[in-house]
Enzyme design. Structure first.
Site, mmCIF file in Angstrom:
data_model
loop_
_atom_site.group_PDB
_atom_site.id
_atom_site.type_symbol
_atom_site.label_atom_id
_atom_site.label_comp_id
_atom_site.label_asym_id
_atom_site.label_seq_id
_atom_site.Cartn_x
_atom_site.Cartn_y
_atom_site.Cartn_z
ATOM 1 N N SER A 116 -12.246 2.193 15.291
ATOM 2 C CA SER A 116 -12.095 0.787 15.663
ATOM 3 C C SER A 116 -13.113 0.451 16.751
ATOM 4 C CB SER A 116 -10.668 0.549 16.172
ATOM 5 O OG SER A 116 -10.644 -0.543 17.082
ATOM 6 N N LEU A 117 -14.024 -0.476 16.447
ATOM 7 C CA LEU A 117 -15.037 -0.865 17.436
ATOM 8 C C LEU A 117 -14.370 -1.495 18.647
ATOM 9 C CD1 LEU A 117 -17.693 -2.427 15.008
ATOM 10 C CD2 LEU A 117 -17.659 -0.115 15.968
ATOM 11 N N ARG A 118 -13.275 -2.222 18.417
ATOM 12 C CA ARG A 118 -12.538 -2.860 19.520
ATOM 13 C C ARG A 118 -11.965 -1.814 20.481
ATOM 14 N NH1 ARG A 118 -7.206 -3.287 20.483
ATOM 15 N NH2 ARG A 118 -6.761 -2.310 18.484
ATOM 16 N N ARG A 119 -11.348 -0.777 19.923
ATOM 17 C CA ARG A 119 -10.778 0.260 20.788
ATOM 18 C C ARG A 119 -11.883 1.042 21.476
ATOM 19 N NH1 ARG A 119 -6.468 1.588 16.140
ATOM 20 N NH2 ARG A 119 -4.735 0.295 16.878
ATOM 21 N N ARG A 169 0.856 -1.171 0.000
ATOM 22 C CA ARG A 169 0.000 0.000 0.000
ATOM 23 C C ARG A 169 0.897 1.226 0.000
ATOM 24 N NH1 ARG A 169 -3.403 -0.087 5.116
ATOM 25 N NH2 ARG A 169 -4.064 1.891 4.234
ATOM 26 N N ARG A 226 -11.008 8.541 10.844
ATOM 27 C CA ARG A 226 -10.556 7.659 9.773
ATOM 28 C C ARG A 226 -9.273 8.185 9.151
ATOM 29 N NH1 ARG A 226 -9.544 4.207 7.387
ATOM 30 N NH2 ARG A 226 -10.081 4.831 5.294
ATOM 31 N N GLY A 227 -8.730 7.373 8.254
ATOM 32 C CA GLY A 227 -7.539 7.771 7.520
ATOM 33 C C GLY A 227 -6.328 7.049 8.055
ATOM 34 N N ASN A 228 -5.214 7.185 7.371
ATOM 35 C CA ASN A 228 -4.011 6.506 7.834
ATOM 36 C C ASN A 228 -3.492 7.192 9.103
ATOM 37 O OD1 ASN A 228 -2.122 8.604 7.127
ATOM 38 N ND2 ASN A 228 -2.324 7.979 4.990
ATOM 39 N N SER A 276 0.456 4.086 1.879
ATOM 40 C CA SER A 276 0.457 4.957 3.056
ATOM 41 C C SER A 276 1.879 5.017 3.627
ATOM 42 C CB SER A 276 -0.504 4.413 4.115
ATOM 43 O OG SER A 276 0.039 3.245 4.708
ATOM 44 N N CYS A 315 -14.638 -6.594 10.489
ATOM 45 C CA CYS A 315 -14.473 -5.275 11.097
ATOM 46 C C CYS A 315 -15.691 -4.876 11.908
ATOM 47 C CB CYS A 315 -14.186 -4.233 10.025
ATOM 48 S SG CYS A 315 -12.445 -4.078 9.679
ATOM 49 N N THR A 332 -11.822 7.294 17.261
ATOM 50 C CA THR A 332 -11.383 5.990 16.747
ATOM 51 C C THR A 332 -12.533 5.376 15.968
ATOM 52 O OG1 THR A 332 -10.467 3.803 17.231
ATOM 53 C CG2 THR A 332 -11.998 4.698 18.875
ATOM 54 N N LYS A 335 -2.771 -7.947 10.898
ATOM 55 C CA LYS A 335 -4.038 -7.489 11.451
ATOM 56 C C LYS A 335 -5.084 -7.204 10.372
ATOM 57 C CE LYS A 335 -5.145 -3.088 13.509
ATOM 58 N NZ LYS A 335 -4.746 -2.083 14.498
ATOM 59 N N ASP A 336 -4.642 -6.800 9.192
ATOM 60 C CA ASP A 336 -5.562 -6.442 8.110
ATOM 61 C C ASP A 336 -5.912 -7.619 7.207
ATOM 62 O OD1 ASP A 336 -5.339 -3.810 9.004
ATOM 63 O OD2 ASP A 336 -3.655 -3.388 7.669
ATOM 64 N N THR A 396 -2.742 10.897 8.988
ATOM 65 C CA THR A 396 -3.966 11.697 8.862
ATOM 66 C C THR A 396 -4.659 11.806 10.211
ATOM 67 O OG1 THR A 396 -4.233 10.778 6.649
ATOM 68 C CG2 THR A 396 -6.151 11.886 7.590
ATOM 69 N N ARG A 397 -4.725 10.669 10.935
ATOM 70 C CA ARG A 397 -5.427 10.690 12.221
ATOM 71 C C ARG A 397 -4.701 11.588 13.228
ATOM 72 N NH1 ARG A 397 -6.560 4.506 13.506
ATOM 73 N NH2 ARG A 397 -5.658 3.924 11.505
#
Ligand SMILES: NCc1[nH]cc(CCC(=O)O)c1CC(=O)O
Length: 311
Positions: A133-136, A11, A153-155, A13, A246, A131, A87-88, A158-159
């Protein structure tokens, strides 16, 4: 003898480029012929995750968003290997592709970043934690139900920028990614896994390639980490049992000490109101079975509640 260069898909990023560069250097260190100029070549592939920035990934679809185009590039012979954050990577790979190797894991923990507080515990009541991320999000709310989760969102770069601009008061990012970007000093706190259990395979990089490329697969074994491969295998077995995507907040971490493996897993409701945990210890040789059993245990514990609340 002139050979075709080994084409490495990545990728685009900053984090992906940094980690792919690290993987390329490890391969070069293990194989002097591949360290020759032109022996390896990076091919940047844009994925859906790099394009769609206005909605949470959990709404757009599964993890495949980070990997699909890279896998397509492998299948159509545009690249020979693809470097991923494990992870992805979905638990089911397309026909004809394999994870050839998993490298030694970096720190799997999550970092807390905020211009307003130096720890999650001391963040002012009512603050907004960004975030997607539902987990976080679920784990933040478990500890601090007074906080508000807002999408971010974003890399990673960006965040961090959006955090500085005030889009939220704090965020969480994998410390492994920050380290690869040389930005680990931005972390106010690294959360212990007892407070913020990481995502399955967080911190581990893997290399995917065509199943038939036996020579490539053989050469990649030089950069593989057997311990990480086993730990990530157990975590992914847990995830597979739960059919995780996700949309389902799941955390899991396997740790290996000698011939013993300990696996912790948690399944959450996104609002942090309910969670189900598993903690199993067994022989390293039984890693995959331990993962599957832990996943089945979580599924059984969560039962109808889980299925009803998560579609
Ligand atoms: N979802 C994006 C993603 N995929 C892997 C990492 C972190 C690096 C890793 O786990 O290897 C990140 C960013 C983050 O969660 O902070």
């Amino acid at each position: 003898m002139a050979r075709r260069p080994l084409r490495i898909g990545t990728r685009g990023s900053p984090m992906a480029l940094a980690q792919t560069g690290m993987v390329r250097d490890r391969i070069a260190a293990a194989h002097p012929d591949l360290a020759e100029p032109g022996a390896m070549e990076l091919v940047v592939v844009t994925t859906v995750a790099d394009k769609v920035l206005d909605r949470p990934l959990s709404e757009i679809g599964g993890k495949g968003l980070f990997t699909k185009e890279l896998e397509q590039a492998l299948l159509t012979d545009q690249v020979d290997i693809a470097v991923h954050s494990m992870k992805d990577v979905e638990t089911w790979l397309p026909d004809g592709l394999v994870i050839a190797c998993i490298l030694e894991r970096d720190d799997p923990r999550d970092a807390f970043l905020s211009p307003r507080a130096n720890s999650l515990a001391t963040l002012a009541p009512g603050s907004r934690v960004g975030t997607s991320s539902l987990r976080r999000g679920a784990q933040v709310l478990m500890h601090r139900p007074d906080l508000t989760i807002v999408p971010l969102r974003g890399n990673a770069n960006t965040r961090m920028k959006r955090l500085e601009e005030g889009a939220c008061d704090a965020t969480l990012l994998a410390i492994a990614g920050l380290e690869r970007l040389g930005l680990a000093d931005r972390a106010q706190e690294i959360l212990p896994v007892s407070a913020m259990l990481p995502a399955v395979a967080q911190g581990a990089l893997g290399i995917e390639c065509r199943a038939g490329d036996t020579e490539v697969i053989a050469r990649l074994q030089a950069v593989a980490c057997p311990t990480t491969t086993i730990a990530v295998g157990a975590e992914r077995a847990l995830l597979e049992e739960l059919d995780g995507s996700c949309r389902t907040p799941i955390a899991a971490l396997a740790q290996i000490d000698g011939d013993r493996l300990t696996l912790d897993g948690i399944l959450f409701l996104p609002d942090g109101s309910t969670h189900w945990s598993t903690h199993r210890t067994g022989r390293v040789a039984d890693a995959l079975a331990i993962g599957r059993e832990a996943g089945a245990e979580l599924k059984a514990k969560a039962g109808e509640t889980y299925r009803a609340k998560l579609q």
